[in-house]
Design a protein around this motif. Sequence first.
Motif: not given
Length: 379
Positions: A142-153
């Motif tokens: 999943x692309x970084x812009x779609x990751x919630x805060x504090x999520x590694x991957x």
Amino acid sequence: MTTQEPHNITILGAGVIGLSTALVLAETYPSATVTVVAKHLPGDRSIEYASPWAGANWCSMANDNGPLEKLDEVTFKRFGQLVDGQNVWGCKVVQKGEGNEAGIGRMGMWSFFDSPIEETGILSDGTNKIWYDQLVGGLKDISKENLPKDVEFGKDWPSTFRINTAVYLTWLQSQALSKGIKLVRRHYTSLTSLLTDLPSTSLLINCTGLGSLHLSDIKDTNVYPTRGQTLLVAEPKTPINRMYEWTRQYLRSPARIDPVTNYVFPRPLGGGVILGGSRDDNNWSDEWDEELGQKILEKCCELCPELGRPEDVQVISRNIGLRPSRKGGPRIETETGKWKVPVVHCYGHSGAGYQSSWGTAERVLELVQKTQTSGLAKL
């Protein structure tokens, strides 16, 4: 040595494992009398009865590079066959699509992790790979812009399964009845007392989950509850097109700082949306924890924007269940000599009951077949 087929099979326990096992055995031994004995049956809502409270979806937690992964793989394929209208052990669902009369539907999922992949437990022993990668259609990052805060991957699952547990358990029960399987509502405190009441039993399958801790002639002290809280909420006006799950690393820590793990599972067939959840070992409480419930609601709304604001979510029910966990993993083995008939134990699946159910049932069948010639078999 004998190859005689069992004539009277008794299954103790009517959760998803017990009912799936009953169907497989009844289809394999059509001339046998198959009886399911249980204190609780589909439709009951007791904290003692784990299956109704599951999320539920297929998201394998197995990483043994061995039999546990196999149980989940078999079940994944069987779910797919059911959704596609194929025959599974004499059970067939005619309607196809995202939801069918069995309460199973396909759906993609986004999984988030707050630690490096090597620390998450999703990599299999010996291979250092996610074993179900290709099974679910090829996991994608999943692309970084779609990751919630504090999520590694994060990982994007193209397709897995979601289950409306109320519909699915009732469907399993109706399939059992259509095959002539007898259902007996009765509570036993030991296997010995059951066999005394049902002396014609030639083979006993123990699918009692947490009950195996309390059966006086089992008393498996490796069994313990993992308490979970979920919320069943109304479907939002904005359709939810995927499942969400956020696995938090501290859940794997002995400190257990926070018992919350978050997931959003839209159920097919008007089943609402399950918001979860928590994992709290050795907690038997049936009292709702409102602070925990609010935390689940808030975090799930952050995870799934389609839900809207926490204050706007319509809560249908507040649910508490006890997963039947077991140190060392599930016990799937044959025990002979202690009773007059062979006993196949099948319990301790924790939160993997649904996603391992058909594989487990087929493993029980293998053990039953071995009891006819070898006397003792084990997972």
